[in-house]
Design a protein around this motif. Structure first.
Motif, mmCIF file in Angstrom:
data_model
loop_
_atom_site.group_PDB
_atom_site.id
_atom_site.type_symbol
_atom_site.label_atom_id
_atom_site.label_comp_id
_atom_site.label_asym_id
_atom_site.label_seq_id
_atom_site.Cartn_x
_atom_site.Cartn_y
_atom_site.Cartn_z
ATOM 1 N N ARG A 1 -3.171 56.792 62.470
ATOM 2 C CA ARG A 1 -3.897 56.008 61.469
ATOM 3 C C ARG A 1 -2.907 55.272 60.562
ATOM 4 O O ARG A 1 -3.051 54.067 60.303
ATOM 5 C CB ARG A 1 -4.729 56.986 60.635
ATOM 6 C CG ARG A 1 -5.902 56.406 59.913
ATOM 7 C CD ARG A 1 -6.617 57.497 59.137
ATOM 8 N NE ARG A 1 -7.284 58.476 59.982
ATOM 9 C CZ ARG A 1 -7.573 59.731 59.607
ATOM 10 N NH1 ARG A 1 -7.258 60.153 58.407
ATOM 11 N NH2 ARG A 1 -8.196 60.543 60.437
ATOM 12 N N ALA A 2 -1.872 55.991 60.114
ATOM 13 C CA ALA A 2 -0.846 55.366 59.267
ATOM 14 C C ALA A 2 -0.102 54.301 60.059
ATOM 15 O O ALA A 2 0.208 53.220 59.539
ATOM 16 C CB ALA A 2 0.122 56.432 58.754
ATOM 17 N N GLY B 1 -3.614 61.497 62.144
ATOM 18 C CA GLY B 1 -3.230 60.946 60.841
ATOM 19 C C GLY B 1 -2.054 59.995 60.962
ATOM 20 O O GLY B 1 -2.034 58.914 60.361
ATOM 21 N N THR B 2 -1.056 60.405 61.748
ATOM 22 C CA THR B 2 0.123 59.555 61.939
ATOM 23 C C THR B 2 -0.255 58.266 62.664
ATOM 24 O O THR B 2 0.265 57.187 62.339
ATOM 25 C CB THR B 2 1.202 60.346 62.706
ATOM 26 O OG1 THR B 2 1.590 61.462 61.900
ATOM 27 C CG2 THR B 2 2.419 59.493 62.995
ATOM 28 N N GLU C 1 5.803 57.295 62.663
ATOM 29 C CA GLU C 1 4.742 56.297 62.504
ATOM 30 C C GLU C 1 4.862 55.171 63.539
ATOM 31 O O GLU C 1 3.862 54.612 63.982
ATOM 32 C CB GLU C 1 4.890 55.732 61.086
ATOM 33 C CG GLU C 1 3.785 54.874 60.612
ATOM 34 C CD GLU C 1 4.104 54.366 59.208
ATOM 35 O OE1 GLU C 1 3.584 54.944 58.264
ATOM 36 O OE2 GLU C 1 4.880 53.400 59.076
#
Lengths: 388, 188
Positions: free
Chosen positions: A273-274, A270-271, A357
């Protein structure tokens, strides 16, 4: 129904929807809230199960082994030192091909003592013969937990659902919990053909002489290979039932035409992707979210990495003296592939080190840096020169 | 996406505040993510918790490093000059304190508002737990979420007298701040 739920609370409710006959667990951070919520569901009359409070993880694993061998749907959960204390029983469960589901709230292993997340615990029992599925978010953890009960029945292989400790277990987010009718329709009643039955006596896990041990191991390995399609098919069936899928064995997303790929398991995806969305100057990447670590989907990985020049493999654990575990395994899987991508293996987030991120841009830049360290986010300035 | 960092001390309900704020966002139709800074939990020790809310699914899972808003539950934490670390330009802080807001604002170089949430909590719920009053004051100031969403979140978490006292407390706390004074920065 959609709700804002803490990951652990959602897992407890997902387990409850699967109507386990027996739950046995010993609390350990960061798994504790799962067990607390399950015992609360029992106390309030919402879950009818034999909830066995035990004095250690060794006992927890032994209780669910015995329960499942006697024909009960059984569940346990643990983390870190708890996984290690269970280790002997985990090998027995898998070797006897007992259908079971266990949540591992992934946490680093001592020493030094750390209560925080990495994958050192589930990696330590990598070769126990359990299926190991990694959840990228709490929705996937819920959906994978329910799927795991079906997978374990169909394969007679125990399933470990790995979710990042704290990062998922203690995070509240919007989660869609299926209703009971959906789960009932998806999950057939528990049946174990080899169950221990006084009317039809048999033994499990007895002494096997050299004339048979190799065959048992071979059949276990073959069962794992067959489980690959069961895992993918079960996820497809879940998608038909709920409209949601977890990606089967793995998911390819991001820029599919990019020259660089990144493979990761669990919440790191998820990180990343962000990071890719917010750092376009770092360049695009093909993101590969690996869900099934055992069985290892070598063929799916070969296809997912086709056409890449570089492949960054993120490990959240290391094997001291070797390096990254996932990275080593993927390198082996791609060894005979013509024009396979160059592999850049890095470990991140060990012992709960926060993954920002900006790691996306740092990883992309490191593709051209031959000196980029294995433990990518280690601060070398904190180490004596001889340890760098 | 709006990011929040909540600073408090163990026992003040900072993690509960993060979950309540996230639940209120969900009740208002938004996506949410809330989690504590995972440490050894003990009464009186500094505690940090994080919240993200927005219209789109939230993928980022790092700690909140560049908050839009700081919610400070204990003014003894103001001795830490790094308290506002990473606060975005134009970011603001609401502080549970009887101190002068302008003094705190000038110390940290950001917009700040102090409200004595502990005193209100003692009077309304009989315990010095400032979290719900501070959240209500924050929502009143910013209009980021309707106060009734916080009320719904409280109903999901508390019952009986504790719930009724807290519902009264949040109404009072929301009225105690200039309504919508910080509303211009609303951007979920």
């Amino acid at each position: 129904m959609r709700d804002a739920l803490e990951g652990s609370q959602a897992i407890a409710r997902a387990v409850s929807l699967c109507k386990p006959d027996v739950v046995a667990a010993y609390p350990i951070t960061p798994q504790t809230h799962i067990v607390e919520n399950l015992s609360k569901l029992v106390a309030e009359g919402d879950l009818h199960t034999e909830f066995v409070s035990v004095e250690s993880e060794f006992s927890a694993a032994s209780v669910v082994l015995g329960a499942a061998a006697a024909g009960a749907r059984a569940y346990t959960a643990t983390a870190s030192q708890g996984v290690l204390l269970m280790a002997e029983v985990l090998f027995n469960i898998a070797g006897m091909r007992i259908p079971l589901v266990m949540t591992v709230a992934n946490r680093a292993v001592s020493a030094p003592l750390s209560i925080w997340n990495d994958h050192g615990d589930s990696m330590a029992v990598r070769d126990s013969g359990w299926i190991q599925l990694h959840a990228a978010d709490n929705q996937e953890a819920v959906d994978t937990t329910i799927q795991a009960f079906r997978i374990t029945q169909e394969t007679e292989l125990p399933v470990m659902v790995c979710m990042d400790g704290f990062i998922l277990t203690h995070t509240m987010e919007v989660i869609d919990l299926p209703d009971q009718a959906t789960v009932d329709a998806f999950l057939p009643p528990f049946e174990f053909a080899r169950k221990l039955d006084p009317q039809d006596p048999k033994s499990l896990g007895t002494l096997v002489d050299p004339g048979f041990f190799a065959e048992v191991r071979h059949s276990h390995h073959a069962a794992m290979a067959k489980a690959l399609s069961v895992i993918a098919d079960t996820d497809s069936a879940w998608e038909s039932a709920t409209g949601r899928a977890c990606g089967g064995l793995l998911t390819v997303e991001g820029d599919k035409d990019a020259a660089v790929g990144i493979v990761a398991m669990g919440s790191t995806t998820g990180t990343l992707r962000a990071g890719m969305a917010h750092h376009p100057d770092a360049g695009p990447a093909r993101l590969i979210k690996l869900r099934s670590f055992r069985p290892f989907p070598a063929q799916a990985l070969i296809e997912a990495t086709d056409g890449l020049d570089h492949l960054i493999v993120i490990d959240r654990a290391i094997s001291p003296g070797l390096g990254g575990i996932l990275g080593t395994e993927i390198a082996a899987a791609l060894a005979d592939v013509p024009n396979a991508p160059k592999i850049h293996n890095h470990a991140l987030g060990l012992g709960g080190r926060d993954i920002p991120e900006t790691i996306y841009a740092d990883l992309m830049a490191a593709v051209t840096d031959p000196d980029a360290p294995l433990v990518f986010d280690a601060d070398m300035a904190k180490l004596a020169p001889e340890d760098r | 996406m709006i990011e929040f960092r909540i600073h408090g001390r163990g026992g003040q309900g900072s993690v509960a505040a993060a979950y309540l704020l996230a639940t209120a966002a969900f009740e208002a139709g938004l996506m949410c993510q809330a989690f504590p800074a995972f440490g050894a939990e003990r009464r009186g020790a500094p505690v940090t918790a994080f919240v993200r809310i927005g219209h789109d699914p939230i993928h980022l899972r790092s700690q909140v490093r560049t908050p839009d808003w700081l919610i400070v539950q204990d003014d003894s934490l103001l001795i830490d000059p790094n308290l506002t670390s990473g606060l975005k330009d134009g970011g603001s802080m609401i502080v549970n304190s009887a101190r002068d807001s302008n003094e705190v604002a000038s110390t940290f170089g950001c917009r700040a508002l102090c409200i004595d949430a502990t005193q209100m909590a003692v009077e309304e719920i009989g315990r010095p737990i400032p979290n719900t009053a501070l959240l209500a004051a924050f929502l009143g100031l910013t209009g980021i979420l309707p106060l009734k969403a916080l009320g719904t979140a409280l109903r999901g978490r508390f019952h009986g007298d504790v719930l009724e006292n807290n519902l009264r407390l949040i109404e009072r706390a929301a009225r105690a701040v200039p309504d919508g004074a910080w509303k211009e920065t609303e951007d979920a």
